[in-house]
Enzyme design. Structure first.
Site, mmCIF file in Angstrom:
data_model
loop_
_atom_site.group_PDB
_atom_site.id
_atom_site.type_symbol
_atom_site.label_atom_id
_atom_site.label_comp_id
_atom_site.label_asym_id
_atom_site.label_seq_id
_atom_site.Cartn_x
_atom_site.Cartn_y
_atom_site.Cartn_z
ATOM 1 N N ALA A 1 48.244 76.790 51.069
ATOM 2 C CA ALA A 1 48.568 77.655 49.934
ATOM 3 C C ALA A 1 49.113 79.024 50.338
ATOM 4 O O ALA A 1 49.082 79.965 49.554
ATOM 5 C CB ALA A 1 47.332 77.821 49.055
ATOM 6 N N SER A 2 49.641 79.124 51.540
ATOM 7 C CA SER A 2 50.282 80.392 51.905
ATOM 8 C C SER A 2 51.590 80.545 51.145
ATOM 9 O O SER A 2 52.275 79.562 50.864
ATOM 10 C CB SER A 2 50.558 80.432 53.417
ATOM 11 O OG SER A 2 49.393 80.812 54.118
ATOM 12 N N ASN B 1 43.289 78.145 50.235
ATOM 13 C CA ASN B 1 43.283 78.298 51.698
ATOM 14 C C ASN B 1 44.520 79.023 52.215
ATOM 15 O O ASN B 1 45.653 78.636 51.901
ATOM 16 C CB ASN B 1 43.257 76.918 52.365
ATOM 17 C CG ASN B 1 41.894 76.265 52.299
ATOM 18 O OD1 ASN B 1 41.004 76.728 51.593
ATOM 19 N ND2 ASN B 1 41.728 75.191 53.028
ATOM 20 N N GLU C 1 38.335 65.648 51.046
ATOM 21 C CA GLU C 1 39.758 65.620 50.657
ATOM 22 C C GLU C 1 40.178 64.214 50.284
ATOM 23 O O GLU C 1 39.854 63.240 50.952
ATOM 24 C CB GLU C 1 40.643 66.155 51.800
ATOM 25 C CG GLU C 1 42.139 66.125 51.447
ATOM 26 C CD GLU C 1 43.012 66.970 52.384
ATOM 27 O OE1 GLU C 1 42.507 67.970 52.943
ATOM 28 O OE2 GLU C 1 44.193 66.626 52.539
ATOM 29 N N ASP D 1 36.776 74.271 58.553
ATOM 30 C CA ASP D 1 38.028 73.804 57.939
ATOM 31 C C ASP D 1 38.461 72.498 58.625
ATOM 32 O O ASP D 1 38.509 72.431 59.858
ATOM 33 C CB ASP D 1 39.092 74.903 58.153
ATOM 34 C CG ASP D 1 40.351 74.680 57.343
ATOM 35 O OD1 ASP D 1 40.275 74.025 56.290
ATOM 36 O OD2 ASP D 1 41.408 75.187 57.768
ATOM 37 N N HIS E 1 50.760 72.295 54.857
ATOM 38 C CA HIS E 1 50.394 73.333 55.821
ATOM 39 C C HIS E 1 51.630 73.918 56.508
ATOM 40 O O HIS E 1 52.650 73.260 56.631
ATOM 41 C CB HIS E 1 49.453 72.749 56.874
ATOM 42 C CG HIS E 1 48.108 72.380 56.313
ATOM 43 N ND1 HIS E 1 47.742 71.086 56.040
ATOM 44 C CD2 HIS E 1 47.059 73.153 55.947
ATOM 45 C CE1 HIS E 1 46.516 71.072 55.544
ATOM 46 N NE2 HIS E 1 46.069 72.316 55.470
ATOM 47 N N GLY E 2 51.490 75.147 56.967
ATOM 48 C CA GLY E 2 52.536 75.752 57.781
ATOM 49 C C GLY E 2 53.531 76.581 56.990
ATOM 50 O O GLY E 2 53.334 76.876 55.802
HETATM 51 P P1 13P Z 1 48.635 77.443 55.080
HETATM 52 O O1 13P Z 1 49.255 76.824 56.296
HETATM 53 O O2 13P Z 1 49.521 77.305 53.888
HETATM 54 O O3 13P Z 1 48.160 78.813 55.289
HETATM 55 O O4 13P Z 1 47.313 76.558 54.741
HETATM 56 C C1 13P Z 1 46.117 76.804 55.405
HETATM 57 C C2 13P Z 1 45.100 75.746 55.144
HETATM 58 O O5 13P Z 1 45.201 74.920 54.265
HETATM 59 C C3 13P Z 1 43.931 75.745 56.016
HETATM 60 O O6 13P Z 1 43.101 74.660 55.779
HETATM 61 O O1 G3H Z 2 44.985 73.637 58.129
HETATM 62 C C1 G3H Z 2 45.154 74.116 59.224
HETATM 63 C C2 G3H Z 2 44.825 75.523 59.481
HETATM 64 O O2 G3H Z 2 45.964 76.327 59.300
HETATM 65 C C3 G3H Z 2 44.221 75.676 60.842
HETATM 66 O O3 G3H Z 2 45.165 75.517 61.822
HETATM 67 O O4 G3H Z 2 44.132 73.835 63.346
HETATM 68 O O5 G3H Z 2 45.970 75.384 64.131
HETATM 69 O O6 G3H Z 2 43.689 76.270 63.687
HETATM 70 P P1 G3H Z 2 44.710 75.240 63.349
HETATM 71 ZN ZN ZN Z 3 44.107 72.894 55.212
#
Ligand code: 13P
Ligand code: G3H
Ligand code: ZN
Length: 307
Positions: free
Chosen positions: A211-212, A252, A134, A82, A178-179
């Site tokens: 996408a959470s 994701n 991306e 990722d 994200h987040g």
């Molecule tokens: P979330 O922070 O919405 O779970 O997204 C995760 C993600 O895109 C990891 O690449």
């Molecule tokens: O997109 C980010 C993912 O949530 C991974 O997060 O880099 O803190 O492991 P991280």
């Molecule tokens: Zn991501």
């Protein structure tokens, strides 16, 4: 069954209008929770590892966990990097046995993103590895990449980018981030843009990061037991479902796993202040992960029974 490429999963996902869940993993309990849900749901699955997760657990531990995860199942499972930030990390995981990588040049100027993506595609395709790239930028912070603002993906540029780089899937920016704090006001995704992109690239798999859905019950549980997570807001699940019917084949999810795990552990600590055996809180945390992933597969992604 050995780790597999996401290609066949995405072909089916595209044709049948579902998305495959890509879940971030950092340790054994997370892997086990996700695997038990996938087995129960008979779902295809992507386990993804960020640079931070790779640093935290170590690549060898990650690979051995995966070996254990797929040893007793016939489900198709992908091991994906990722947000790979440079060629070197992509090469290292490809050489180690990952079946899919993301090269994230979204923070670079367009031509530099193309050059970097092409370099990774060339190396990966020579070894049968799938490449996600991306275009556009999500607001928020990842390990090595951060941006104050969303830069939405330009549909025409997306077509050119895919043609020039040869990448196998494309992560797009349409308003997710994200987040746990994705929207200040009402959640809104640019579905018009998504429709344009998928119309210009029929049968091409798109990816939705950030996408959470930030499930309110886990935020409430974390806060009830001492957490301080205020104003958290995710992507409504019906929007994710809709995206899955518009060419988004990979969704994701990391934050939701983090919240489920942390809320559950906070609750265990509060309810069992005398306990100090890690299994007393890691077991329920693993079960919470499994329950969350089952819910996503069944009710959001539509991938249950699609293995
Ligand atoms: P979330 O922070 O919405 O779970 O997204 C995760 C993600 O895109 C990891 O690449
Ligand atoms: O997109 C980010 C993912 O949530 C991974 O997060 O880099 O803190 O492991 P991280
Ligand atoms: Zn991501």
């Amino acid at each position: 069954m050995p780790l597999t490429s996401p290609q066949a999963m995405f072909t089916r996902a595209y044709a049948e209008g579902f998305a495959v869940g890509a879940f971030n993993v950092n340790n054994m309990e997370i892997v086990q929770g996700i695997m038990s849900a996938a087995k129960e749901e008979r779902s295809p699955l992507i386990l993804q590892v960020s640079a931070g997760a790779r640093k935290y657990a170590g690549q060898t531990y990650i690979l051995k966990l995966m070996e254990a995860a797929v040893s007793d199942t016939d489900l198709p499972v992908v091991l994906h990097l990722d947000h790979g930030q440079d060629f070197e990390i992509c090469k290292a995981v490809i050489d180690g046995g990952f079946t899919s990588v993301m090269i994230d040049g979204s923070h670079l100027p367009y031509e530099e993103n193309i050059a970097l993506t092409k370099q990774v595609v060339e190396y990966a395709h020579g070894r049968g590895v799938f490449v996600e790239a991306e275009l556009g930028r999500l607001a928020g912070v990842e390990d090595e990449v951060s941006s104050a603002e969303n830069v939405y993906t330009d549909p025409d540029q997306a077509v050119e980018f895919v043609q020039r780089t040869g990448c196998d899937s494309l992560a797009i920016a349409i308003g997710t981030s994200h987040g746990a704090y994705k929207f200040k006001g009402e959640p809104r995704l640019d579905f018009e843009r998504l429709e344009k992109i998928s119309a210009l690239m029929p049968n091409y798999p798109l990816v939705l990061h950030g996408a959470s859905s930030v499930l309110p019950e886990f935020v409430a549980m974390a806060n009830q037991y001492g957490g301080k997570i205020g104003g958290a807001r995710g992507v409504p699940e019906d929007m994710l479902r809709r995206a899955a019917t518009l060419g988004v084949c990979k969704i994701n999810i990391d934050t939701d796993l983090r919240l489920a795990m942390t809320a559950t552990i906070r609750k265990c600590f509060a309810e069992n202040p005398e306990a100090f055996d890690p299994r007393t809180y890691l077991k329920p945390a693993r079960e919470a992960i499994a329950g969350l992933v089952r819910h996503k597969m069944r009710n959001v992604l539509g991938c249950s029974g699609k293995a």
